[in-house]
Design a protein around this motif. Sequence first.
Motif, PDB file in Angstrom:
ATOM      1  N   GLY A 444       1.018  -1.331   0.055  1.00 27.37           N
ATOM      2  CA  GLY A 444       0.039   0.062  -0.371  1.00 27.37           C
ATOM      3  C   GLY A 444       1.023   1.474  -0.249  1.00 27.37           C
ATOM      4  N   ARG A 445       1.554   1.129  -0.690  1.00 27.02           N
ATOM      5  CA  ARG A 445       3.116   2.455  -0.696  1.00 27.02           C
ATOM      6  C   ARG A 445       3.823   2.840   0.017  1.00 27.02           C
ATOM      7  NH1 ARG A 445       2.644   5.213  -5.527  1.00 27.02           N
ATOM      8  NH2 ARG A 445       0.640   4.739  -7.098  1.00 27.02           N
ATOM      9  N   ARG A 446       3.434   1.468   1.213  1.00 24.30           N
ATOM     10  CA  ARG A 446       4.800   1.969   2.256  1.00 24.30           C
ATOM     11  C   ARG A 446       5.899   1.429   2.450  1.00 24.30           C
ATOM     12  NH1 ARG A 446      -0.569   0.143   4.858  1.00 24.30           N
ATOM     13  NH2 ARG A 446       0.227  -2.030   4.952  1.00 24.30           N
ATOM     14  N   LYS A 462      -0.019  11.527   2.027  1.00 23.58           N
ATOM     15  CA  LYS A 462      -1.000   9.932   1.735  1.00 23.58           C
ATOM     16  C   LYS A 462      -1.300   9.457   0.579  1.00 23.58           C
ATOM     17  CE  LYS A 462      -5.265   9.925   2.658  1.00 23.58           C
ATOM     18  NZ  LYS A 462      -5.752   8.863   1.825  1.00 23.58           N
ATOM     19  N   ALA A 466      -4.623   5.296  -0.547  1.00 21.43           N
ATOM     20  CA  ALA A 466      -4.434   4.539   1.416  1.00 21.43           C
ATOM     21  C   ALA A 466      -5.375   5.005   1.997  1.00 21.43           C
ATOM     22  CB  ALA A 466      -2.890   5.199   1.447  1.00 21.43           C
ATOM     23  N   ASP A 467      -6.001   4.530   2.908  1.00 26.15           N
ATOM     24  CA  ASP A 467      -6.940   4.659   4.208  1.00 26.15           C
ATOM     25  C   ASP A 467      -5.826   5.829   5.401  1.00 26.15           C
ATOM     26  OD1 ASP A 467      -9.422   3.650   6.021  1.00 26.15           O
ATOM     27  OD2 ASP A 467      -7.695   3.217   7.426  1.00 26.15           O
ATOM     28  N   ASP A 470      -5.063   3.898   8.450  1.00 26.58           N
ATOM     29  CA  ASP A 470      -3.553   3.513   8.476  1.00 26.58           C
ATOM     30  C   ASP A 470      -2.400   4.244   8.172  1.00 26.58           C
ATOM     31  OD1 ASP A 470      -5.012   0.881   8.236  1.00 26.58           O
ATOM     32  OD2 ASP A 470      -4.895   0.702   6.827  1.00 26.58           O
ATOM     33  N   TRP A 471      -2.322   4.953   7.000  1.00 27.14           N
ATOM     34  CA  TRP A 471      -1.752   6.193   6.547  1.00 27.14           C
ATOM     35  C   TRP A 471      -0.465   6.823   8.331  1.00 27.14           C
ATOM     36  CZ3 TRP A 471       1.922   5.181   3.021  1.00 27.14           C
ATOM     37  CH2 TRP A 471       2.737   6.453   2.662  1.00 27.14           C
TER      38      TRP A 471
END
Length: 497
Positions: A444-446, A462, A466-467, A470-471
Motif C-alpha cells: 500500500g505504498r509503505r 498519503k 491509502a486509508d 492506516d497511513w
Amino acid sequence: MNPKVKDNQPALPPPESGVTVRMYNPGFGDCFLLAFRAEDGSPRYMLIDCGVHHQYHNGEDRQERMKRIAADIAAATGKHLHIVAVTHEHTDHLYGFKYAREIFDDIQIDDLWLAWTENGADPVTKQLKQLYGRSVAALNHAIARISPMNRALAAKLQGVLDFEMPSAELKGEETAELKYLRGKCPHKLQDSDDYRHPGEVLAIPGVKGVKVYVFGPPRNIGLIKKMNEKTELYPELAALDELEAFTMALMDISEEDKRFAQSRPFARFFEITREQAGSNHPFSGFFRQYYGFKKDTGHGPEWRRIDADWLAPAEQLALKINSYTNNTSLVIAIEITTARPHKVLLFAADAQAGNWLSWPELEFPGEGPEGKSITGAELLQRTVFYKVGHHGSHNATLKSKGLEMMSNIGLVAMIPVDEKWAKEAQGWEHPAKNLLDCLEKKTGRRIIRTDEIPLGNKPPAKPNEADADDWRSFTERLDWDRSAAGAGQSLWIQYTV
Ligand SMILES: [Zn+2]
C-alpha cells in the motif's frame, strides 16, 4: 565534539518492545542500525553492514558522508555496538569501516556475525573460493585476449569486475575491513560454530521476546551459483552451463573434463584451429582469401573473422562473478514474539535467486507454538518489514517463493538506493520498475527509501488509495533526520516495528 558522544549517553532510545530500524543514507549502500530494549531496560544495538559504493558520488564527498554516518552511529549507541553483522564483502556493504575507520576505532564492538562463507577453513567455502578464483582468472584471461582487438570491450569488462568488489576480494583474499573487524571484536571467530549457518536461531544478549533466524546463505554450491531462476533449465551435471564451458575453454582446461567433450557440437576430427586456418592447413587458402589473414597482401576483408566473437560471454561471466558474492549474503529474519501475532523483519542483504529458494524449506525445530517446529515459509508469512534485496534489482526478490509469501497486510519495505545515480552513473535499473510496482501494491505504498527521505518536519504524503488511519499509524512509526539542508543530505530515516 558532539556533546551527546562525550557523555556516552545513547541518543537513539530503544522502543518499549519490538525494534527500531534506522536506515542510514550513504547514497548507494547498506547501513542499518537496530535498537532493542533488554529486560533490564538498557539498550542493545546491532549494526547490519556499513558501506557505500566506492564509485558513488553526489555532491558530498563519500568519505565525508561515511564519517558523518559513523559519528551518528557513535552518538546513537553511546559508542557501543553489541553486534555487527557484515552480510557480504562488497564495498557498498563494507566501506564505512574503511572511510570512517578512526570513528569506529572509538566504538566498542562485542560480537561479529559473519556467514559460514567467510570461514576459510570450511570445506564448502574452499570449493566456492576455487570456483570463484577460476572464474576471475578466466575473465582476466579474456580481458587480455580481447584488449588488442577491442579496447572498449576490455575496459568495460574491467569495469564490471571493479563494480562492487574490493581488490583484495578479487585476489581471493579477505578485505582489510573484515580483518579490522575481526581484530577489533573480542569474540574471535575460529571454529565453524563461530560463524552463522542457515537453520540457526540466535538471541540478542539480554533481550527477551526476540529471536534471530539465520536463513542464508545456503550450504549448497548449486544454489549459490543460481542467480536467476528461469535460466536454470539444465539438470545439474548433465551438461555444462554456458559460462562454465566458457571458463574452461578460456583456461585451456577443457580437455580435463569429460563434460566439455560431450558438450562439443562436432567431433574433434572436424576442427580447424585458428593457427591452422592462417597457415598450413589444406583449406588455409580458403581462409586467407575470405578472412583477411594476410591483409597486406590483398587478401579478403578482416571483418568476416569471428575468432574474437566467442569472447563476448565474458561480460556475462563478469556479472556472474559479481553475483556469486551477492549470493553468499548473510540473510536473517528477526521475530518479535511479544507481538500478537508475532512479527518478522526480513533482512535479505543482496541475496539472489538461489539463496531465496532455500528459505521456505528451512525448519527450526522447537521454535514454533507448543514446542513444534517453525518453517521459513511461516516466517515469511509473518513478515511485516522487508529490507529489499540488492537495492531493488530485478533478480534479488523472488515472486512466488518470496514476496508473494509475505501475506501480512501491514507489510512495509525499506530500500537503500539512489535511483538517479544508479541510472545515470551506472546504467542500472535500481529499483526495477516491475518489482517496485509489486512492492507498491503489496505494501500500500509503505515504501521507505534513502533517496526519498522527507525534508523538514513534513511526513510523506498519503497516497490517494491509502486509508487515512492506516497511513497515520505508518507515519507515526517513522522518524528521520530533520536537520538536512537539502535533498539527499539527510543522514537517516527510521521505522519502529
Ligand atoms: Zn549491495
